[in-house]
Design a protein around this motif. Structure first.
Motif, PDB file in Angstrom:
ATOM      1  N   HIS A  28     -16.618  -8.764  -6.368  1.00 49.47           N
ATOM      2  CA  HIS A  28     -15.737  -8.789  -7.533  1.00 49.47           C
ATOM      3  C   HIS A  28     -14.295  -8.958  -7.069  1.00 49.47           C
ATOM      4  CE1 HIS A  28     -18.655  -6.472 -10.436  1.00 49.47           C
ATOM      5  NE2 HIS A  28     -19.176  -7.581  -9.939  1.00 49.47           N
ATOM      6  N   SER A  29     -13.464  -9.501  -7.950  1.00 52.47           N
ATOM      7  CA  SER A  29     -12.052  -9.718  -7.602  1.00 52.47           C
ATOM      8  C   SER A  29     -11.124  -8.821  -8.411  1.00 52.47           C
ATOM      9  CB  SER A  29     -11.676 -11.183  -7.838  1.00 52.47           C
ATOM     10  OG  SER A  29     -11.920 -11.556  -9.194  1.00 52.47           O
ATOM     11  N   CYS A  30     -11.634  -7.717  -8.920  1.00 50.73           N
ATOM     12  CA  CYS A  30     -10.815  -6.802  -9.710  1.00 50.73           C
ATOM     13  C   CYS A  30      -9.806  -6.077  -8.816  1.00 50.73           C
ATOM     14  CB  CYS A  30     -11.698  -5.780 -10.424  1.00 50.73           C
ATOM     15  SG  CYS A  30     -12.935  -6.518 -11.522  1.00 50.73           S
ATOM     16  N   HIS A  31      -8.826  -5.427  -9.449  1.00 48.41           N
ATOM     17  CA  HIS A  31      -7.785  -4.724  -8.712  1.00 48.41           C
ATOM     18  C   HIS A  31      -8.307  -3.390  -8.172  1.00 48.41           C
ATOM     19  CE1 HIS A  31      -4.921  -7.610 -10.257  1.00 48.41           C
ATOM     20  NE2 HIS A  31      -5.258  -7.324 -11.482  1.00 48.41           N
ATOM     21  N   LEU A  32      -7.869  -3.041  -6.964  1.00 45.18           N
ATOM     22  CA  LEU A  32      -8.146  -1.720  -6.411  1.00 45.18           C
ATOM     23  C   LEU A  32      -7.040  -0.758  -6.824  1.00 45.18           C
ATOM     24  CD1 LEU A  32      -9.257  -2.656  -2.783  1.00 45.18           C
ATOM     25  CD2 LEU A  32     -10.721  -1.708  -4.577  1.00 45.18           C
ATOM     26  N   ASN A  33      -7.367   0.531  -6.852  1.00 46.60           N
ATOM     27  CA  ASN A  33      -6.388   1.542  -7.246  1.00 46.60           C
ATOM     28  C   ASN A  33      -5.602   2.042  -6.033  1.00 46.60           C
ATOM     29  OD1 ASN A  33      -7.402   1.292  -9.812  1.00 46.60           O
ATOM     30  ND2 ASN A  33      -8.778   3.023  -9.625  1.00 46.60           N
ATOM     31  N   THR A  34      -5.009   1.122  -5.305  1.00 49.84           N
ATOM     32  CA  THR A  34      -4.267   1.474  -4.097  1.00 49.84           C
ATOM     33  C   THR A  34      -2.969   0.675  -4.018  1.00 49.84           C
ATOM     34  OG1 THR A  34      -5.412  -0.218  -2.788  1.00 49.84           O
ATOM     35  CG2 THR A  34      -6.366   2.000  -2.800  1.00 49.84           C
ATOM     36  N   VAL A  35      -2.069   1.176  -3.197  1.00 47.81           N
ATOM     37  CA  VAL A  35      -0.815   0.486  -2.898  1.00 47.81           C
ATOM     38  C   VAL A  35      -0.634   0.507  -1.388  1.00 47.81           C
ATOM     39  CG1 VAL A  35       1.687   0.476  -3.177  1.00 47.81           C
ATOM     40  CG2 VAL A  35       0.246   1.246  -5.050  1.00 47.81           C
ATOM     41  N   THR A  36      -0.248  -0.614  -0.803  1.00 49.78           N
ATOM     42  CA  THR A  36       0.085  -0.679   0.613  1.00 49.78           C
ATOM     43  C   THR A  36       1.500  -1.225   0.756  1.00 49.78           C
ATOM     44  OG1 THR A  36      -2.205  -0.997   1.344  1.00 49.78           O
ATOM     45  CG2 THR A  36      -0.470  -1.717   2.843  1.00 49.78           C
ATOM     46  N   VAL A  37       2.289  -0.556   1.575  1.00 50.60           N
ATOM     47  CA  VAL A  37       3.634  -1.027   1.894  1.00 50.60           C
ATOM     48  C   VAL A  37       3.700  -1.194   3.408  1.00 50.60           C
ATOM     49  CG1 VAL A  37       6.097  -0.516   1.812  1.00 50.60           C
ATOM     50  CG2 VAL A  37       4.625   0.167  -0.091  1.00 50.60           C
ATOM     51  N   ALA A  38       4.054  -2.375   3.864  1.00 56.76           N
ATOM     52  CA  ALA A  38       4.168  -2.652   5.289  1.00 56.76           C
ATOM     53  C   ALA A  38       5.638  -2.884   5.625  1.00 56.76           C
ATOM     54  CB  ALA A  38       3.344  -3.880   5.666  1.00 56.76           C
ATOM     55  N   VAL A  39       6.134  -2.188   6.658  1.00 57.33           N
ATOM     56  CA  VAL A  39       7.564  -2.209   6.980  1.00 57.33           C
ATOM     57  C   VAL A  39       7.780  -2.655   8.421  1.00 57.33           C
ATOM     58  CG1 VAL A  39       9.688  -0.843   7.095  1.00 57.33           C
ATOM     59  CG2 VAL A  39       7.952  -0.320   5.358  1.00 57.33           C
ATOM     60  N   SER A  40       8.812  -3.469   8.611  1.00 56.27           N
ATOM     61  CA  SER A  40       9.241  -3.856   9.950  1.00 56.27           C
ATOM     62  C   SER A  40      10.749  -4.130   9.894  1.00 56.27           C
ATOM     63  CB  SER A  40       8.496  -5.099  10.436  1.00 56.27           C
ATOM     64  OG  SER A  40       8.817  -5.381  11.784  1.00 56.27           O
ATOM     65  N   ASP A  41      11.360  -4.169  11.060  1.00 56.56           N
ATOM     66  CA  ASP A  41      12.805  -4.400  11.103  1.00 56.56           C
ATOM     67  C   ASP A  41      13.119  -5.816  11.572  1.00 56.56           C
ATOM     68  OD1 ASP A  41      11.915  -3.997  13.744  1.00 56.56           O
ATOM     69  OD2 ASP A  41      13.934  -3.416  14.373  1.00 56.56           O
ATOM     70  N   ASP A  42      14.317  -6.237  11.274  1.00 54.70           N
ATOM     71  CA  ASP A  42      14.834  -7.504  11.784  1.00 54.70           C
ATOM     72  C   ASP A  42      15.413  -7.209  13.158  1.00 54.70           C
ATOM     73  OD1 ASP A  42      16.273  -9.752  12.458  1.00 54.70           O
ATOM     74  OD2 ASP A  42      17.244  -9.965  10.512  1.00 54.70           O
ATOM     75  N   PRO A  43      14.827  -7.739  14.221  1.00 59.93           N
ATOM     76  CA  PRO A  43      15.311  -7.409  15.566  1.00 59.93           C
ATOM     77  C   PRO A  43      16.754  -7.848  15.817  1.00 59.93           C
ATOM     78  CG  PRO A  43      13.780  -9.260  15.634  1.00 59.93           C
ATOM     79  CD  PRO A  43      13.722  -8.707  14.255  1.00 59.93           C
ATOM     80  N   GLU A  44      17.258  -8.729  15.001  1.00 57.10           N
ATOM     81  CA  GLU A  44      18.623  -9.214  15.191  1.00 57.10           C
ATOM     82  C   GLU A  44      19.653  -8.298  14.533  1.00 57.10           C
ATOM     83  OE1 GLU A  44      20.752 -13.068  13.486  1.00 57.10           O
ATOM     84  OE2 GLU A  44      19.398 -13.578  15.142  1.00 57.10           O
TER      85      GLU A  44
END
Length: 253
Positions: A85-101
């Motif tokens: 199925h392609s329904c929505h999951l009840n989750t949130v993901t946030v992925a963080v990284s920095d700009d090395p410059e």
């Protein structure tokens, strides 16, 4: 040169000095009630479906509706995770990284359900900072952003991502909020499920939709079904009974 496939429609530039542990806690606190409301509504839909199927078949209603509804939701989640199925999951993901410059932190948001996206906007954790290749995506950049600024964004995201996919940022710091599977304590929340029960109009619409999704052996059979739609709707409307708290609760409270 910018990668023509670079596509970050869900990117944000975090506020300076953002503490990631504090951000994770803030996200989990804000998203918990949203997830709860979504999950309650989903279990209510499965409960109504079980009761309506009995009404339409003319058989006694099941006695363990809330147990069955929570189990049905768990099975549905498994089907989503397996790709059935392609329904929505009840989750949130946030992925963080920095700009090395520059050292500035950037985040990719993955709210699996639209209700989460609205809540994320309210949190104002940073500036919306998307990028996509206009020609490849067939979509112009947001109004008010110059071509030079848009190109700077492309270069920034290229540095931030460090070669990883913006849709599978496995090498970035991840904040995962919520469990896709329903909470077991839902079986003791019959009153909350009852309060989220679909209206009779929604129940009729769902039953009609189920009928329309059946397979037909021929075009003439399909046409006969379409011609009989008013009769199908009348039968459904007269067959569906009101749903009470007792219908939902069964052995639960």
């Amino acid at each position: 040169m910018t990668d023509p496939e670079l596509n970050v429609p869900h990117g944000y530039r975090l506020h300076p000095g953002t503490d990631l542990m504090a951000l994770a806690e803030r996200l989990r606190t804000a998203m918990a009630p949203v997830r709860d409301r979504i999950e309650i509504a989903q279990v209510a839909e499965f409960a109504a479906k079980a009761l309506d199927e009995a009404d339409l078949a003319g058989t006694p209603r099941p006695v363990s509706v809330i147990f069955d509804a929570v189990q049905a939701q768990a099975i549905h989640v498994g089907q989503i995770l397996s790709g059935e199925h392609s329904c929505h999951l009840n989750t949130v993901t946030v992925a963080v990284s920095d700009d090395p410059e520059t050292g500035v932190s950037y985040a990719l948001m993955f709210p699996k359900h639209p209700a989460f996206a609205a809540e994320l906007d309210e949190l104002e954790i940073g500036d919306y900072y998307p990028y996509w290749n206009e020609e490849d995506a067939g979509q112009q950049r947001p109004t008010g952003i110059s071509a030079a600024e848009w190109e700077r964004r492309a270069q920034t995201w290229t540095r931030v991502l460090r070669g990883t996919s913006p849709f599978e940022p496995n090498s970035m710091f991840r904040i995962d909020v919520g469990n896709p599977y329903p909470d077991a304590d839902l079986i003791n929340r019959a009153a909350d499920v009852f309060a989220a029960m679909p209206t009779i109009e929604q129940r009729v619409h769902h039953a009609l939709h189920e009928l329309q999704n059946q397979e037909f052996d021929s075009h003439s059979e399909l046409m006969a079904f379409v011609a009989a739609m008013p009769a199908h709707q009348e039968r459904i409307e007269t067959s569906l009974k009101p749903i009470t708290l007792e219908d939902i609760a069964g052995g639960a409270k």
